[in-house]
Each structure stands twice: as structure tokens, then as C-alpha cells.
Design a protein around this motif. Structure first.
Motif, PDB file in Angstrom:
ATOM      1  N   GLY A   1     -22.032  -3.070 -10.136  1.00 62.67           N
ATOM      2  CA  GLY A   1     -22.240  -2.698  -8.739  1.00 62.67           C
ATOM      3  C   GLY A   1     -21.007  -2.184  -8.035  1.00 62.67           C
ATOM      4  N   SER A   2     -19.899  -2.001  -8.750  1.00 60.64           N
ATOM      5  CA  SER A   2     -18.681  -1.496  -8.128  1.00 60.64           C
ATOM      6  C   SER A   2     -18.581   0.002  -8.378  1.00 60.64           C
ATOM      7  CB  SER A   2     -17.462  -2.232  -8.695  1.00 60.64           C
ATOM      8  OG  SER A   2     -16.285  -1.788  -8.069  1.00 60.64           O
ATOM      9  N   ALA A   3     -19.070   0.791  -7.423  1.00 60.43           N
ATOM     10  CA  ALA A   3     -19.167   2.235  -7.622  1.00 60.43           C
ATOM     11  C   ALA A   3     -17.811   2.922  -7.659  1.00 60.43           C
ATOM     12  CB  ALA A   3     -20.029   2.842  -6.504  1.00 60.43           C
ATOM     13  N   ASP A   4     -16.821   2.366  -6.943  1.00 58.26           N
ATOM     14  CA  ASP A   4     -15.516   3.017  -6.872  1.00 58.26           C
ATOM     15  C   ASP A   4     -14.487   2.307  -7.737  1.00 58.26           C
ATOM     16  OD1 ASP A   4     -15.381   0.689  -5.410  1.00 58.26           O
ATOM     17  OD2 ASP A   4     -14.205   1.539  -3.771  1.00 58.26           O
ATOM     18  N   ALA A   5     -14.935   1.620  -8.774  1.00 55.52           N
ATOM     19  CA  ALA A   5     -14.037   0.792  -9.577  1.00 55.52           C
ATOM     20  C   ALA A   5     -12.927   1.603 -10.222  1.00 55.52           C
ATOM     21  CB  ALA A   5     -14.827   0.041 -10.644  1.00 55.52           C
ATOM     22  N   LEU A   6     -13.227   2.825 -10.670  1.00 50.30           N
ATOM     23  CA  LEU A   6     -12.216   3.640 -11.330  1.00 50.30           C
ATOM     24  C   LEU A   6     -11.052   3.927 -10.392  1.00 50.30           C
ATOM     25  CD1 LEU A   6     -11.470   5.244 -13.923  1.00 50.30           C
ATOM     26  CD2 LEU A   6     -12.545   7.224 -12.840  1.00 50.30           C
ATOM     27  N   ALA A   7     -11.368   4.413  -9.203  1.00 47.03           N
ATOM     28  CA  ALA A   7     -10.319   4.724  -8.231  1.00 47.03           C
ATOM     29  C   ALA A   7      -9.579   3.472  -7.796  1.00 47.03           C
ATOM     30  CB  ALA A   7     -10.928   5.434  -7.014  1.00 47.03           C
ATOM     31  N   GLN A   8     -10.312   2.362  -7.662  1.00 47.66           N
ATOM     32  CA  GLN A   8      -9.675   1.115  -7.243  1.00 47.66           C
ATOM     33  C   GLN A   8      -8.698   0.611  -8.303  1.00 47.66           C
ATOM     34  OE1 GLN A   8      -9.850  -0.329  -4.336  1.00 47.66           O
ATOM     35  NE2 GLN A   8     -11.519   0.846  -3.421  1.00 47.66           N
ATOM     36  N   THR A   9      -9.071   0.751  -9.582  1.00 45.91           N
ATOM     37  CA  THR A   9      -8.184   0.310 -10.658  1.00 45.91           C
ATOM     38  C   THR A   9      -6.924   1.152 -10.697  1.00 45.91           C
ATOM     39  OG1 THR A   9     -10.067  -0.460 -11.966  1.00 45.91           O
ATOM     40  CG2 THR A   9      -8.012  -0.061 -13.141  1.00 45.91           C
ATOM     41  N   VAL A  10      -7.074   2.471 -10.594  1.00 44.74           N
ATOM     42  CA  VAL A  10      -5.914   3.351 -10.587  1.00 44.74           C
ATOM     43  C   VAL A  10      -5.001   3.006  -9.415  1.00 44.74           C
ATOM     44  CG1 VAL A  10      -5.154   5.738 -10.273  1.00 44.74           C
ATOM     45  CG2 VAL A  10      -7.045   5.224 -11.831  1.00 44.74           C
ATOM     46  N   ALA A  11      -5.576   2.801  -8.242  1.00 42.76           N
ATOM     47  CA  ALA A  11      -4.764   2.485  -7.065  1.00 42.76           C
ATOM     48  C   ALA A  11      -3.996   1.186  -7.244  1.00 42.76           C
ATOM     49  CB  ALA A  11      -5.655   2.411  -5.827  1.00 42.76           C
ATOM     50  N   LEU A  12      -4.636   0.191  -7.812  1.00 44.81           N
ATOM     51  CA  LEU A  12      -3.972  -1.100  -7.982  1.00 44.81           C
ATOM     52  C   LEU A  12      -2.782  -0.969  -8.933  1.00 44.81           C
ATOM     53  CD1 LEU A  12      -4.571  -3.997  -6.883  1.00 44.81           C
ATOM     54  CD2 LEU A  12      -5.493  -4.492  -9.145  1.00 44.81           C
ATOM     55  N   LEU A  13      -2.960  -0.226 -10.028  1.00 45.75           N
ATOM     56  CA  LEU A  13      -1.885  -0.075 -11.008  1.00 45.75           C
ATOM     57  C   LEU A  13      -0.779   0.852 -10.510  1.00 45.75           C
ATOM     58  CD1 LEU A  13      -4.033   0.277 -14.257  1.00 45.75           C
ATOM     59  CD2 LEU A  13      -2.737  -1.729 -13.501  1.00 45.75           C
ATOM     60  N   ARG A  14      -1.145   1.831  -9.704  1.00 43.92           N
ATOM     61  CA  ARG A  14      -0.166   2.815  -9.216  1.00 43.92           C
ATOM     62  C   ARG A  14       0.542   2.347  -7.956  1.00 43.92           C
ATOM     63  NH1 ARG A  14      -3.476   7.300  -7.464  1.00 43.92           N
ATOM     64  NH2 ARG A  14      -3.600   6.034  -5.549  1.00 43.92           N
ATOM     65  N   ASP A  15      -0.216   1.775  -7.024  1.00 39.81           N
ATOM     66  CA  ASP A  15       0.309   1.459  -5.702  1.00 39.81           C
ATOM     67  C   ASP A  15       0.564  -0.026  -5.492  1.00 39.81           C
ATOM     68  OD1 ASP A  15      -0.135   4.170  -5.249  1.00 39.81           O
ATOM     69  OD2 ASP A  15      -2.108   3.815  -4.352  1.00 39.81           O
ATOM     70  N   GLY A  16       0.032  -0.864  -6.380  1.00 38.25           N
ATOM     71  CA  GLY A  16       0.170  -2.304  -6.174  1.00 38.25           C
ATOM     72  C   GLY A  16      -0.831  -2.870  -5.200  1.00 38.25           C
ATOM     73  N   ARG A  17      -1.778  -2.043  -4.758  1.00 44.50           N
ATOM     74  CA  ARG A  17      -2.806  -2.508  -3.834  1.00 44.50           C
ATOM     75  C   ARG A  17      -3.990  -1.555  -3.892  1.00 44.50           C
ATOM     76  NH1 ARG A  17       0.309  -0.542   1.640  1.00 44.50           N
ATOM     77  NH2 ARG A  17      -0.457   1.611   1.621  1.00 44.50           N
ATOM     78  N   ASN A  18      -5.134  -2.058  -3.499  1.00 47.29           N
ATOM     79  CA  ASN A  18      -6.307  -1.221  -3.270  1.00 47.29           C
ATOM     80  C   ASN A  18      -7.076  -1.827  -2.111  1.00 47.29           C
ATOM     81  OD1 ASN A  18      -7.746  -3.410  -4.338  1.00 47.29           O
ATOM     82  ND2 ASN A  18      -8.031  -2.447  -6.347  1.00 47.29           N
ATOM     83  N   SER A  19      -8.277  -1.367  -1.880  1.00 47.68           N
ATOM     84  CA  SER A  19      -9.006  -1.840  -0.698  1.00 47.68           C
ATOM     85  C   SER A  19      -9.457  -3.284  -0.838  1.00 47.68           C
ATOM     86  CB  SER A  19     -10.224  -0.946  -0.442  1.00 47.68           C
ATOM     87  OG  SER A  19     -11.137  -1.014  -1.524  1.00 47.68           O
ATOM     88  N   HIS A  20      -9.352  -3.848  -2.051  1.00 44.47           N
ATOM     89  CA  HIS A  20      -9.792  -5.222  -2.270  1.00 44.47           C
ATOM     90  C   HIS A  20      -8.657  -6.235  -2.260  1.00 44.47           C
ATOM     91  CE1 HIS A  20     -13.703  -3.637  -3.128  1.00 44.47           C
ATOM     92  NE2 HIS A  20     -13.287  -2.984  -4.198  1.00 44.47           N
ATOM     93  N   GLY A  21      -7.416  -5.800  -2.386  1.00 41.27           N
ATOM     94  CA  GLY A  21      -6.337  -6.768  -2.424  1.00 41.27           C
ATOM     95  C   GLY A  21      -5.017  -6.153  -2.851  1.00 41.27           C
ATOM     96  N   THR A  22      -4.035  -7.035  -3.039  1.00 38.82           N
ATOM     97  CA  THR A  22      -2.668  -6.655  -3.386  1.00 38.82           C
ATOM     98  C   THR A  22      -2.218  -7.479  -4.574  1.00 38.82           C
ATOM     99  OG1 THR A  22      -2.160  -6.147  -1.073  1.00 38.82           O
ATOM    100  CG2 THR A  22      -0.287  -6.543  -2.532  1.00 38.82           C
TER     101      THR A  22
END
Length: 425
Positions: A254-275
Motif C-alpha cells: 500500500g505504499s505507492a511512493d515507496a521508491l521515491a521515499q527510499t531514495v530520499a531517505l538514503l540520499r537526504d537522510g530523511r523523507n516524508s515519514h521520518g529521519t
């Protein structure tokens, strides 16, 4: 290409009773990523493979990037010490280990090694003189690295300024780290992979290669068996030798944006779900934020291709008195930053509502964050990240506020007791 470590069943069945008894006593020391390459190699120095000053600059540059992918400096550079000279002390449940000198010093580093020696260490877990390495040097993951990449890595290490810094012997309790124990462990649990000559260059195969090989994500994120050998899945588990829990890397339904969220977490250290905080913050700081965009995307695509994680069972509501106490503590200590609704502040304080870190099966990470504070990595996206100071809470107070977090805003995770808090410290 086989990217899964295997435990040969015929070897297990053939093990005699004395071997099994010995192994049971010795092999708990195989704790993942806490012992590194031990140089010198105990033999007369030989001519290094890349001693020629005209070594291909492109090969060295590629090796430098691969060293970043593998986060070699994270273990092999001590605070305030020379790059890759080792000497970092790492505490484990079995004693202390010290990381090795990877610079090309002839007496104390890899100056006497050849490319074949380096490949054997990475692929087979063996030193040039035949000694077996403790599997805390993550050769069970590095065995999947292509020979061409190992050669590039070695060329880069040979290009570094040599640093004469003797390697300190590990301080592991007997019999952990003995060659007998390591021989038994390798015999039962480890088979060198049929690694490719050249690494995959694109697609999900590239992502799998990075995650399972140099990225060695499974050293933290894979559960371990009774031999302390990492499983082939990445479903998470307690980090060996640390008081942290590595969450599952399998996708959530059910996580439609999981790909972008994973990339953001690894690249930026954060995404819309956490840090990211804790050990993963160091990985982002020193490694994943520097990965090429294509490699990050393919690694994320590979993780999304894994079997979905099973949904967590919904827990019964905690006692009303515990929830009320937790809500009061949250309003007093946490709401100013994270909001009464748990929504946080964009680009400043992470949301707690809907944050998967809050509802993990283990509460170890939450306890560590409250006890020691939380500090995000510095990245291009957050050059001055906000941090969280430690909270001076008793075990009962910690249990109350964590129970509130895990059962507020639609969360249905298990309640936390003071005993859970004490066990996680």
C-alpha cells in the motif's frame, strides 16, 4: 549470479558431535560487521600489483567511488586518525576489536599485498597467509563483489598515502576469534559466492549487487540463525553487538511512493515519514548520500522487488492509566516540536504519526533515542539538521510515553513496559 549465502546441508549433517559442541560455544562471535581486515599479513612483503606510478587514474577513481559505496572509511578511519589507517575500537559482546590499516604501508598496512591477496580476503575471508577472518569483517557479503571491482578498490587503496600504524590485536575473549572456531564457522555456514567477473551495470540486478555485496545491508538488516550467520532475507533484527534494531527492508503493502521515499531517505537522510538517526545516520553521512543517482534508484528498485513484509498484528489497547500518563508526558516534552497531532514540522522535526520507526516490533531504537538523543546526518538536503536532546525519563515514564506514541494517531503497536525499557538499555 547467486547472491544468497548458503549453509551446505551435507556439511551440517556430517558434523560430528564434538564439532557441533565446539561450534556452539565458539560461533556466537560471528557478529556481522565489527571486525575488519587484519594487516599485516604475516609474510614477507611481495610486490604490490599496482606499484606502477602510471596506474590507470580511472581505475583509482572507480575504486574510490566503490570504497564510498562500501563505507570502508566508516570502520577503517578512527576519529582524528589518518584516513583508512584503522585503529577504530569497536566493542562487541565478545570483547573489543580494532579495525585494520588499509593504507599501502609495507610493514603495517597493505603495501605487501597483491590484487590476488585482496580478492581472496574479500571473496574467501582468508588472509594472504591463509588465516581465516572473523565474519564480523563482512566477507559473507563482500564475497559477491566482482573481481573487477575488487581490483579497482585495491588500486584505490594502493594510491593512498602510506601510514605506518601498527594494527592492535583484537581483545576477544577465548575462544572467540581462534582459528579453530573460525574454521568451524566457515565450514558450516559459509560458501564463497560464484561472483561475476564484471559487476552488473544497470537494472534491478545492479541494485541487488549493491545491496547484497559492497553495500552489505544484510549485515545489519538480515536476521541471524543460531550460528550467528545472516539469513538471505532482509527482514530486520537486533543488530549484533549494538543496542539498536535494524528494521526490515522489505516493502510495505500500500505504499505507492515507496521508491521515491527510499531514495530520499538514503540520499537526504530523511523523507516524508521520518529521519535517520543512530547507526544508519553514519551510513548516510559517509556512504549513501554520495552514491550515484542511478545506483540509488536501482538499489531502491531492488528493495521494492523483495516480497512484501507481512502486516503487523494489531495489539490490544494499553491500560487507560498508562495511555493517559504517556499523553501528558508527550504534551509536556514532545509536542512543541512534533506537534499535538504528531505531524512534526516539515524540514525540521520529523512526523511521529505514521512513522514506521515508531511501530517497529522492537522498541530498542525508540529507547536509545530518548536516552541519548537523536541526531540526523548532514546532507546536501539538510546541511544543518535539527537534533533531539536526550530525555531525562525514568523507565516507567519512558514506557508510558512510548506506549502513547505506539497507540496514538491510529497506531496499533504493542504497549511498552518498564521491563522492556530496561532490557533495551
Amino acid at each position: 549470479m547467486n547472491l544468497r549465502g548458503t549453509t551446505p546441508p551435507t556439511r551440517q549433517r556430517a558434523a560430528s558431535s564434538w564439532v557441533v559442541c565446539l561450534a556452539a560455544a565458539l560461533l556466537t562471535a560471528a557478529c556481522g560487521n565489527e571486525v575488519s581486515i587484519d594487516a599485516p599479513n604475516g609474510r614477507a612483503p611481495s610486490a604490490p600489483a599496482f606499484a606502477d606510478s602510471a596506474v590507470d587514474a580511472d581505475l583509482v577513481a572507480r575504486g574510490a567511488y566503490l570504497a564510498t559505496v562500501g563505507n570502508c572509511a566508516g570502520c577503517h578511519t578512527a576519529p582524528g586518525g589518518a584516513a583508512m589507517a584503522g585503529g577504530l575500537r569497536i566493542e562487541t559482546p565478545y570483547g573489543a576489536v580494532y579495525t585494520g590499516n588499509l593504507t599501502p604501508d609495507l610493514q603495517t598496512g597493505l603495501g605487501g599485498w597483491t590484487a590476488d591477496d585482496f580478492h581472496r580476503a574479500m571473496h574467501d575471508g582468508r588472509a594472504p597467509d591463509g588465516r581465516r577472518y572473523a565474519p564480523a569483517f563482512p566477507y559473507p557479503s563482500f564475497t559477491h563483489v566482482a573481481r573487477a571491482d575488487n581490483d579497482a578498490l585495491f588500486a584505490y587503496l594502493q594510491s593512498l598515502p602510506p601510514v605506518q600504524q601498527a594494527n592492535r590485536p583484537h581483545e576477544l575473549r577465548f575462544p572467540y576469534g581462534t582459528q579453530v572456531a573460525l574454521a568451524v564457522w566457515q565450514w558450516i555456514t559459509f560458501t564463497p559466492a560464484d561472483a561475476p567477473t564484471v559487476a552488473p551495470s544497470a537494472g534491478v540486478a545492479r541494485g541487488a549487487y549493491l545491496v547484497r555485496g559492497l553495500g552489505h545491508c544484510g549485515e545489519c538488516h538480515a536476521p541471524r540463525d543460531h550460528w550467528s550467520a545472516a539469513a538471505s532475507d532482509l527482514s530486520g533484527g537486533e543488530m549484533p553487538g549494538a543496542r539498536w534494531y535494524a528494521p526490515s527492508l522489505h516493502p510495505t503493502l500500500g505504499s505507492a511512493d515507496a521508491l521515491a521515499q527510499t531514495v530520499a531517505l538514503l540520499r537526504d537522510g530523511r523523507n516524508s515519514h521520518g529521519t535517520v538517526t543512530g547507526p544508519m545516520a553514519t551510513v548516510v553521512l559517509k556512504s549513501t548520500q554520495h552514491w550515484r543517482a542511478a545506483d540509488l534508484e536501482q538499489a531502491a528498485r531492488y528493495l521494492q522487488s523483495l516480497p512484501p513484509a507481512p502486516p503487523a498484528a494489531e495489539a490490544a489497547p494499553a491500560a487507560a492509566t498508562l495511555l493517559a500518563a504517556g499523553a501528558r508526558l508527550y504534551a509536556d516534552r514532545c509536542a512543541d516540536c512534533h506537534g499535538n497531532d504528531g505531524a512534526g514540522v516539515p524540514d525540521a522535526y520529523p512526523a511521529l504519526a505514521g512513522n514506521p520507526s515508531v511501530t517497529q516490533p522492537s522498541v530498542r531504537n525508540l529507547v536509545q533515542l530518548l536516552r541519548h538523543g537523536g541526531f540526523a546526518p548532514t546532507t546536501a538536503a539538510q546541511p544543518r539538521p535539527f537534533g533531539m536532546p536526550p530525555a531525562d525519563l525514568s523507565p516507567d515514564q519512558t514506557a508510558a510515553v512510548l506506549t502513547h506514541l505506539r497507540q496514538a494517531w491510529g497506531h496499533r503497536a504493542t504497549a511498552v513496559s518498564a521491563l522492556d525499557v530496561l532490557k533495551a538499555n
